[in-house]
Design a protein around this motif. Structure first.
Motif, PDB file in Angstrom:
ATOM      1  N   PRO A 189       0.904  -1.109  -0.018  1.00 23.67           N
ATOM      2  CA  PRO A 189       0.055   0.026  -0.054  1.00 23.67           C
ATOM      3  C   PRO A 189       0.726   1.054  -0.241  1.00 23.67           C
ATOM      4  CG  PRO A 189      -0.113  -1.148   2.169  1.00 23.67           C
ATOM      5  CD  PRO A 189       0.836  -1.943   1.408  1.00 23.67           C
ATOM      6  N   ILE A 190       0.556   2.045  -1.042  1.00 22.55           N
ATOM      7  CA  ILE A 190       1.290   3.418  -1.099  1.00 22.55           C
ATOM      8  C   ILE A 190       0.526   4.463  -1.038  1.00 22.55           C
ATOM      9  CG2 ILE A 190       3.009   4.576  -2.618  1.00 22.55           C
ATOM     10  CD1 ILE A 190       4.281   2.126  -1.783  1.00 22.55           C
ATOM     11  N   GLU A 191       0.830   5.504  -0.435  1.00 23.23           N
ATOM     12  CA  GLU A 191       0.145   6.697  -0.350  1.00 23.23           C
ATOM     13  C   GLU A 191       0.247   7.614  -1.818  1.00 23.23           C
ATOM     14  OE1 GLU A 191      -2.491   9.113   1.057  1.00 23.23           O
ATOM     15  OE2 GLU A 191      -2.037   7.389   2.391  1.00 23.23           O
ATOM     16  N   ILE A 192      -0.712   7.584  -2.463  1.00 27.37           N
ATOM     17  CA  ILE A 192      -0.561   7.893  -3.859  1.00 27.37           C
ATOM     18  C   ILE A 192      -1.500   9.219  -4.037  1.00 27.37           C
ATOM     19  CG2 ILE A 192      -0.892   7.736  -6.215  1.00 27.37           C
ATOM     20  CD1 ILE A 192      -0.672   4.443  -5.864  1.00 27.37           C
ATOM     21  N   GLY A 193      -0.958  10.479  -4.193  1.00 30.83           N
ATOM     22  CA  GLY A 193      -1.593  11.628  -3.876  1.00 30.83           C
ATOM     23  C   GLY A 193      -2.009  11.943  -5.404  1.00 30.83           C
ATOM     24  N   PRO A 194      -3.116  12.913  -5.640  1.00 33.78           N
ATOM     25  CA  PRO A 194      -3.339  13.362  -6.880  1.00 33.78           C
ATOM     26  C   PRO A 194      -2.319  13.902  -7.794  1.00 33.78           C
ATOM     27  CG  PRO A 194      -4.741  14.524  -5.166  1.00 33.78           C
ATOM     28  CD  PRO A 194      -3.478  13.867  -4.499  1.00 33.78           C
ATOM     29  N   PRO A 399      -2.684   1.674  -7.591  1.00 29.29           N
ATOM     30  CA  PRO A 399      -2.404   0.612  -6.464  1.00 29.29           C
ATOM     31  C   PRO A 399      -2.224  -0.680  -6.794  1.00 29.29           C
ATOM     32  CG  PRO A 399      -4.825   1.395  -6.590  1.00 29.29           C
ATOM     33  CD  PRO A 399      -4.253   1.683  -7.985  1.00 29.29           C
ATOM     34  N   PHE A 400      -1.691  -1.087  -8.059  1.00 29.67           N
ATOM     35  CA  PHE A 400      -1.030  -2.250  -8.843  1.00 29.67           C
ATOM     36  C   PHE A 400       0.401  -2.260  -9.193  1.00 29.67           C
ATOM     37  CE2 PHE A 400      -5.591  -1.835  -9.145  1.00 29.67           C
ATOM     38  CZ  PHE A 400      -6.139  -2.909  -8.281  1.00 29.67           C
ATOM     39  N   ILE A 446       3.482 -10.084  -0.592  1.00 21.62           N
ATOM     40  CA  ILE A 446       3.630  -8.836  -1.117  1.00 21.62           C
ATOM     41  C   ILE A 446       4.355  -8.762  -2.280  1.00 21.62           C
ATOM     42  CG2 ILE A 446       3.632  -6.239  -1.139  1.00 21.62           C
ATOM     43  CD1 ILE A 446       2.550  -6.592   1.672  1.00 21.62           C
ATOM     44  N   GLN A 447       3.778  -8.331  -3.290  1.00 17.10           N
ATOM     45  CA  GLN A 447       4.608  -8.279  -4.698  1.00 17.10           C
ATOM     46  C   GLN A 447       5.904  -7.437  -4.458  1.00 17.10           C
ATOM     47  OE1 GLN A 447       3.701  -9.956  -7.918  1.00 17.10           O
ATOM     48  NE2 GLN A 447       2.941 -11.059  -6.362  1.00 17.10           N
ATOM     49  N   SER A 448       7.088  -7.725  -4.834  1.00 18.49           N
ATOM     50  CA  SER A 448       8.216  -7.003  -4.942  1.00 18.49           C
ATOM     51  C   SER A 448       9.188  -7.389  -6.165  1.00 18.49           C
ATOM     52  CB  SER A 448       8.776  -7.364  -3.692  1.00 18.49           C
ATOM     53  OG  SER A 448      10.392  -7.070  -3.827  1.00 18.49           O
ATOM     54  N   PRO A 449      10.010  -6.327  -6.720  1.00 16.71           N
ATOM     55  CA  PRO A 449      10.565  -6.644  -7.772  1.00 16.71           C
ATOM     56  C   PRO A 449      11.918  -7.489  -7.409  1.00 16.71           C
ATOM     57  CG  PRO A 449      11.060  -4.467  -7.164  1.00 16.71           C
ATOM     58  CD  PRO A 449       9.911  -4.959  -6.252  1.00 16.71           C
TER      59      PRO A 449
END
Length: 544
Positions: A189-194, A399-400, A446-449
């Motif tokens: 989960p990342i805080e994604i601003g406008p 979010p993906f 959780i997905q990670s590279p």
């Protein structure tokens, strides 16, 4: 009002449209803004049918195949979409298109074929139909006696553009929502601003789509020259788009080189920013019989190599060209001595040579694991989780994301340098184990590279933390950060731990006739430089 669970796909599509409308309002055309408004205004059954069609392959759909229990009367829903012009029921179809929509028995019954023998293959009927040279016409005109109709999606390309704005690429599709809903994929989960978005202006979106179309044409086998001249005029100030353009240029240049069109390939390499274009210039100059120019270029590039791989290739070219021109050999590095051992094993009935060596060497007191590139990358990913997933501008915009969008850009490390320094400082204080264990339990799955969850269980994790010195981990992680794309490969196949002695060794396995690859040689040289115990095991089969 929330939708019932069976309409999950419609909920997801609505979420994506709202996301695009909120973050890209200034980039949307009038038609796109009208679509967002009108889609929200129609009844949910029509919305659901449109989304079902968008998410399926192709653009042509027979009414009889559009059966969805949660929607109910799809014909009524389709009428709403027809009125909006989002689907069409009179689209002209070529012979090949109508053949693809019909079963063999339907082709025999409905189409104007001259040979109606039922023993023929459907492909033969298709060829026969196309040979008639009939003009394109609507499905109902091809099959007037068939009790069915055809709907053709008219907004597919338009919705692909919205999908591009949401994901920032066309590799991901709407199934990402479903996989996340089902728990198959989990994302940090990342805080994604406008303000966080993949495209800064409308031209960025158009440029991405143009590059995508050129790549599709190139990969479909279209001659390079038909794409070459058009893409030479491409320009952008978007680093991501410039990277995509450079990769396409490099691939076109490679094709020209393979075709023997060396002067054209050289010109394209010289104007290309792709990481491999410089040493390819040297190789093409050699092939053109211009060794003096090739040597001059190799010397210039090798004074400031872009990567370990380029340095290795240029060093070889220098030795080769100096010998050819009778120039005194310079700059040759002494190859590190290879620590090797040999094994003769019974050929396994199944499984790889790496597994055969692993099973042969394994001991309860000195366990052996097949890890290849996964273990060290996973430890790096866990220790540096905060730096990798830092919510910097342009890194995350939906979010993906399984990793930051700028992961392989040249400035990835520089933008996060202080964050990585804080993570690596834990190694200096021998506090890395606690952080890695904590992230392992907090972030598992959780997905990670970098983190390969399926290959990293707790016993392996604990053995690695006990036996691999912090200074070795730091050296490996710093090497990764120098070139994340290239240096994450080439690591040894096996690792053997000696827990009682808190030490380890890594083992690269080579079966009969197999040789070390370039990236493996670079890794071995690095390990030798840092005193890391790495051996190469050469296997032969006991045929008796």
């Amino acid at each position: 009002m929330p939708l019932p669970p069976e309409l999950y796909y419609l909920s997801n599509f609505r979420t994506a449209l709202a996301w695009v409308g909120e973050r890209y309002a200034d980039l949307l055309t009038t038609d796109e803004q009208l679509f967002l408004r009108d889609f929200a205004a129609i009844d949910w059954p029509a919305q659901a049918l449109l989304v079902r069609m968008i998410m399926r392959r192709g653009v042509h759909f027979r009414r009889s195949k559009l059966v969805y229990a949660e929607i109910g009367d799809t014909e009524a829903a389709a009428a709403v979409l027809l009125a909006r012009g989002w689907i069409c029921d009179r689209a002209p179809l070529e012979a090949s298109e109508v053949a693809a929509l019909l079963r063999k028995d339907e082709m025999l019954a409905q189409l104007p074929l001259t040979d109606r023998r039922s023993t023929q293959k459907k492909s033969d009927l298709d060829a026969q139909l196309q040979s008639l040279g009939l003009p394109a016409k609507p499905f109902s005109d091809w099959c007037p006696a068939l009790e069915d109709s055809l709907y053709t999606l008219q907004v597919g390309e338009f919705c692909d553009r919205l999908r591009l704005m949401f994901f920032g690429n066309l590799a991901q599709d709407w199934s990402e929502f479903v996989l996340a809903d089902l728990g198959i994929y989990r994302y940090e989960p990342i805080e994604i601003g406008p303000e966080s978005r993949g495209f800064r202006c409308r031209q960025d979106v158009d440029d991405y789509l143009q590059l995508y179309r050129w790549r599709e044409r190139f990969e479909a086998g279209e001659p390079a020259e038909t794409i070459l001249h058009a893409q030479l005029a491409f320009s952008s100030d978007n680093p991501h788009l410039l990277s995509r353009h450079a990769r396409l240029q490099f691939q076109i240049a490679q094709q020209l080189e393979r075709q023997g069109r060396l002067d054209e390939a050289l010109a394209l390499y010289q104007g290309c920013a792709h990481g491999e274009a410089r040493w390819r210039q040297v190789r093409v100059l050699e092939q053109l019989g211009r060794p003096a120019e090739a040597l001059e270029q190799a010397q210039r590039f090798s004074s400031q190599p872009h990567s370990d791989e380029e340095s290795q290739r240029l060093e070889r070219a220098l030795q080769r060209l100096q010998r050819k021109l009778g120039v005194a050999l310079t700059g040759r590095r002494q190859a590190s001595a290879e620590c090797r051992f040999e094994l003769t094993l019974a050929r396994p009935e199944q499984g790889s040579v790496e597994f055969a060596v692993r099973d042969h060497l394994h001991d309860n007191a000195a366990p052996v694991h097949y890890v290849e590139n996964t273990l060290l990358c996973s430890l790096f990913g866990l220790l540096c989780w905060e730096a990798i997933f830092a919510p910097l501008p342009g890194a995350f915009f939906h979010p993906f994301h399984s990793g930051p969008a700028d992961l392989y850009r040249d400035d990835f490390h520089a933008r996060r340098q202080h964050l990585f320094e804080d993570c690596l400082a834990l190694l200096d204080r021998e506090e890395h184990g606690e952080r890695i264990r904590q992230r392992y339990h907090e972030k598992f799955g959780i997905q990670s590279p970098f983190v390969f969850w399926e290959g990293l269980d707790e016993p392996l994790l604990e053995q690695a933390l006990l036996c691999i010195p912090a200074r070795h981990l730091r050296a490996c992680f710093e090497r990764l950060l120098r070139d994340l794309k290239a240096n994450r490969a080439g690591m040894p196949d096996l690792i053997q731990f000696y827990p009682a002695e808190r030490r380890y060794r890594m083992i690269e396995v080579k079966g009969p006739g197999d040789r070390l690859q370039d990236n493996q040689k670079r890794w071995l040289a690095f390990a030798a430089e840092h005193g890391m115990p790495v051996e190469v095991c050469y296997v032969s089969w006991d045929e008796t």
